[in-house]
Design a protein around this motif. Structure first.
Motif, PDB file in Angstrom:
ATOM      1  N   SER A   1       2.905  14.183  -4.319  1.00 58.11           N
ATOM      2  CA  SER A   1       1.894  14.342  -3.263  1.00 58.11           C
ATOM      3  C   SER A   1       2.402  13.807  -1.921  1.00 58.11           C
ATOM      4  O   SER A   1       1.623  13.495  -1.020  1.00 58.11           O
ATOM      5  CB  SER A   1       0.593  13.661  -3.691  1.00 58.11           C
ATOM      6  OG  SER A   1       0.857  12.445  -4.347  1.00 58.11           O
ATOM      7  N   GLY A   2       3.728  13.661  -1.823  1.00 55.82           N
ATOM      8  CA  GLY A   2       4.320  13.291  -0.527  1.00 55.82           C
ATOM      9  C   GLY A   2       4.326  11.797  -0.246  1.00 55.82           C
ATOM     10  O   GLY A   2       4.539  11.377   0.891  1.00 55.82           O
ATOM     11  N   ASN A   3       4.086  10.977  -1.278  1.00 59.65           N
ATOM     12  CA  ASN A   3       4.040   9.522  -1.082  1.00 59.65           C
ATOM     13  C   ASN A   3       5.313   8.856  -1.594  1.00 59.65           C
ATOM     14  O   ASN A   3       6.204   9.515  -2.131  1.00 59.65           O
ATOM     15  CB  ASN A   3       2.840   8.947  -1.835  1.00 59.65           C
ATOM     16  CG  ASN A   3       1.542   9.560  -1.400  1.00 59.65           C
ATOM     17  OD1 ASN A   3       1.303   9.734  -0.207  1.00 59.65           O
ATOM     18  ND2 ASN A   3       0.696   9.916  -2.364  1.00 59.65           N
ATOM     19  N   GLY A   4       5.380   7.522  -1.445  1.00 57.21           N
ATOM     20  CA  GLY A   4       6.511   6.763  -1.989  1.00 57.21           C
ATOM     21  C   GLY A   4       7.822   7.244  -1.393  1.00 57.21           C
ATOM     22  O   GLY A   4       7.944   7.435  -0.174  1.00 57.21           O
ATOM     23  N   ALA A   5       8.824   7.489  -2.261  1.00 56.27           N
ATOM     24  CA  ALA A   5      10.162   7.865  -1.785  1.00 56.27           C
ATOM     25  C   ALA A   5      10.183   9.195  -1.035  1.00 56.27           C
ATOM     26  O   ALA A   5      11.119   9.461  -0.275  1.00 56.27           O
ATOM     27  CB  ALA A   5      11.137   7.905  -2.962  1.00 56.27           C
ATOM     28  N   ALA A   6       9.147  10.027  -1.204  1.00 57.44           N
ATOM     29  CA  ALA A   6       9.122  11.319  -0.489  1.00 57.44           C
ATOM     30  C   ALA A   6       9.117  11.088   1.025  1.00 57.44           C
ATOM     31  O   ALA A   6       9.590  11.934   1.790  1.00 57.44           O
ATOM     32  CB  ALA A   6       7.895  12.132  -0.902  1.00 57.44           C
TER      33      ALA A   6
ATOM     34  N   ILE B   1       0.846  -1.194   0.000  1.00 58.55           N
ATOM     35  CA  ILE B   1       0.000   0.000   0.000  1.00 58.55           C
ATOM     36  C   ILE B   1       0.885   1.249   0.000  1.00 58.55           C
ATOM     37  O   ILE B   1       2.038   1.198   0.424  1.00 58.55           O
ATOM     38  CB  ILE B   1      -0.990   0.021   1.189  1.00 58.55           C
ATOM     39  CG1 ILE B   1      -0.262  -0.135   2.540  1.00 58.55           C
ATOM     40  CG2 ILE B   1      -2.014  -1.102   1.043  1.00 58.55           C
ATOM     41  CD1 ILE B   1      -1.204  -0.075   3.769  1.00 58.55           C
ATOM     42  N   PHE B   2       0.327   2.348  -0.524  1.00 63.50           N
ATOM     43  CA  PHE B   2       1.078   3.602  -0.447  1.00 63.50           C
ATOM     44  C   PHE B   2       0.178   4.734   0.020  1.00 63.50           C
ATOM     45  O   PHE B   2      -1.046   4.660  -0.083  1.00 63.50           O
ATOM     46  CB  PHE B   2       1.772   3.946  -1.776  1.00 63.50           C
ATOM     47  CG  PHE B   2       0.858   4.514  -2.842  1.00 63.50           C
ATOM     48  CD1 PHE B   2       0.180   3.678  -3.701  1.00 63.50           C
ATOM     49  CD2 PHE B   2       0.701   5.894  -2.988  1.00 63.50           C
ATOM     50  CE1 PHE B   2      -0.650   4.187  -4.695  1.00 63.50           C
ATOM     51  CE2 PHE B   2      -0.122   6.425  -3.978  1.00 63.50           C
ATOM     52  CZ  PHE B   2      -0.811   5.556  -4.840  1.00 63.50           C
ATOM     53  N   GLY B   3       0.831   5.758   0.549  1.00 65.55           N
ATOM     54  CA  GLY B   3       0.122   6.917   1.082  1.00 65.55           C
ATOM     55  C   GLY B   3       1.055   7.637   2.029  1.00 65.55           C
ATOM     56  O   GLY B   3       2.233   7.256   2.148  1.00 65.55           O
ATOM     57  N   ASN B   4       0.569   8.687   2.687  1.00 70.39           N
ATOM     58  CA  ASN B   4       1.431   9.373   3.658  1.00 70.39           C
ATOM     59  C   ASN B   4       0.694   9.772   4.924  1.00 70.39           C
ATOM     60  O   ASN B   4       1.248  10.435   5.790  1.00 70.39           O
ATOM     61  CB  ASN B   4       2.107  10.596   3.030  1.00 70.39           C
ATOM     62  CG  ASN B   4       1.093  11.656   2.628  1.00 70.39           C
ATOM     63  OD1 ASN B   4      -0.103  11.517   2.886  1.00 70.39           O
ATOM     64  ND2 ASN B   4       1.568  12.709   2.000  1.00 70.39           N
ATOM     65  N   ASN B   5      -0.572   9.334   5.018  1.00 72.21           N
ATOM     66  CA  ASN B   5      -1.337   9.674   6.202  1.00 72.21           C
ATOM     67  C   ASN B   5      -1.432   8.433   7.094  1.00 72.21           C
ATOM     68  O   ASN B   5      -2.004   7.416   6.685  1.00 72.21           O
ATOM     69  CB  ASN B   5      -2.734  10.129   5.748  1.00 72.21           C
ATOM     70  CG  ASN B   5      -3.614  10.533   6.916  1.00 72.21           C
ATOM     71  OD1 ASN B   5      -3.665   9.836   7.927  1.00 72.21           O
ATOM     72  ND2 ASN B   5      -4.295  11.657   6.784  1.00 72.21           N
TER      73      ASN B   5
ATOM     74  N   GLY C   1       9.534   3.886  -1.605  1.00 68.51           N
ATOM     75  CA  GLY C   1      10.616   3.952  -2.582  1.00 68.51           C
ATOM     76  C   GLY C   1      10.226   4.421  -3.965  1.00 68.51           C
ATOM     77  O   GLY C   1      11.095   4.716  -4.779  1.00 68.51           O
ATOM     78  N   CYS C   2       8.917   4.521  -4.235  1.00 70.25           N
ATOM     79  CA  CYS C   2       8.526   4.864  -5.612  1.00 70.25           C
ATOM     80  C   CYS C   2       9.004   6.282  -5.954  1.00 70.25           C
ATOM     81  O   CYS C   2       8.687   7.237  -5.236  1.00 70.25           O
ATOM     82  CB  CYS C   2       7.018   4.751  -5.793  1.00 70.25           C
ATOM     83  SG  CYS C   2       6.538   5.104  -7.499  1.00 70.25           S
ATOM     84  N   PRO C   3       9.773   6.434  -7.067  1.00 70.67           N
ATOM     85  CA  PRO C   3      10.315   7.741  -7.415  1.00 70.67           C
ATOM     86  C   PRO C   3       9.452   8.523  -8.415  1.00 70.67           C
ATOM     87  O   PRO C   3       9.791   9.649  -8.776  1.00 70.67           O
ATOM     88  CB  PRO C   3      11.648   7.366  -8.075  1.00 70.67           C
ATOM     89  CG  PRO C   3      11.353   6.072  -8.776  1.00 70.67           C
ATOM     90  CD  PRO C   3      10.286   5.370  -7.952  1.00 70.67           C
TER      91      PRO C   3
END
Ligand SMILES: Cc1cc2nc3c(=O)[nH]c(=O)nc-3n(C[C@H](O)[C@H](O)[C@H](O)COP(=O)(O)O)c2cc1C
Length: 309
Positions: A109-114, A72-76, A100-102
């Protein structure tokens, strides 16, 4: 049997998530060739929480793909935890959080590698996901945002303290995208410093290289992505003859048709190109395949593949 967290693996060579490629048919095929585990591609935690139909179709898997991780991905932290809760109901073997997604649309939007830029947020995310599921939770990271911010030891500490079961490390920075080489010295250093099992990833192109990387890094397992596309037997250490190659391709094609109906034939095209790459008459086969529409036409063309001796 190799044990990583609660997982029991038949092999230390595992399949990486590759968006658009490692769908249910490809995971099944990789598992048949001996992959220790398989994973879905990155799936939006927002989409899961909203009950988005397209997102749920990406979560489908079969028993033959186990052990299987849902990524799963996200930042919340709250949304990721609710997504983990929902996904737990599908009973995968573990849940991985993408760090890790670049791709710009993901990091923008602040997800993955961010996430790598903010170890404190990483801590809060994993802590809240771990609290939301009884399943093993892992994180797939890169070694930093760029050469000047190789903060993998801070990220490691945040992940360990938050209760991650294992860590998957792609030995590149976000800035490298997929260029240059994966840094296995850093993967080795992370293994030495980590209190949880580490799975190393990056640039493994053969069965032999996989075991060399395992030996060098002392990782618990190694993960293979691009090297498995058009080459799923990489997990078995066996190189198929031309006849066997054709039967693997036909098996894959049939799995695609079973999964997607005739649209599976279209989706198979990108795999076909990779399977025939490196055969003697690849260019000719490729141009015949362009106009092939049915399963039978494709199978007839594949019979003309010539060995590269
Ligand atoms: C087209 C493509 C799609 C990818 N999709 C994902 C993904 O959905 N989730 C993820 O964690 N990594 C993804 N990756 C990264 C791979 O899992 C892996 O970390 C990377 O390709 C390095 O390993 P390799 O050299 O064995 O391919 C993707 C890579 C590529 C090339």
């Amino acid at each position: 049997m190799l044990e990583i967290g609660k997982l029991k693996l038949k092999s230390p060579l595992v399949l990486a998530p590759i968006a658009g490629y490692t769908d249910s048919p490809f995971r099944k095929l990789s598992s048949e060739f001996g992959a220790g585990f398989t994973m879905t591609e990155l799936i939006s935690s927002e989409g899961i929480v909203r009950g988005c139909e397209k997102t749920f179709s990406m979560l489908k898997f079969s028993e033959a793909e186990r052990p299987l991780g849902i990524q799963i991905f996200g930042n919340n932290p709250y949304t990721l935890a609710r997504a983990a809760e929902a996904v737990t109901g599908l009973n995968p073997d573990f849940i991985d959080v993408n760090m890790g997604c670049p791709a710009r649309k993901v990091t923008g939007s602040g997800n993955g590698a961010a996430l790598l830029k903010d170890p404190d947020l990483i801590y809060r995310i994993i802590k809240s996901v771990v609290a939301a599921t009884p399943l093993n939770v892992s994180a797939k990271i890169r070694i930093g945002w760029d050469e000047d911010s190789l903060n993998y030891l801070d990220v490691l500490k945040a992940l360990e303290e938050a209760g991650v079961s294992f860590i998957i490390v792609h030995g590149r920075t976000k800035s490298q995208q997929y260029g240059g080489n994966a840094n296995w010295d850093i993967i080795k250093e992370i293994v030495e410093k980590s209190s949880v099992p580490v799975i190393g990833n990056g640039d493994i192109n053969s069965y032999l290289a996989a075991f060399e990387r395992l030996e060098f890094s002392k990782c618990a397992a190694v993960m293979i992505g691009r090297g498995a596309i058009g080459n799923p037997w990489i997990f078995s250490g066996y190189t198929p003859s031309v006849d066997e190659l054709v039967s693997v391709i036909v098996r894959h094609l049939d799995l695609m048709i079973e999964e997607y109906g005739t649209y599976g034939i279209n989706l198979m095209r990108k795999h076909l190109v990779r399977y025939i790459h490196g055969t003697k008459n690849a260019a000719k086969i490729r141009s015949s395949l362009v106009s092939a529409v049915t399963r039978e036409e494709i199978v007839d063309i594949l019979k003309n593949i010539e060995a590269n001796v």
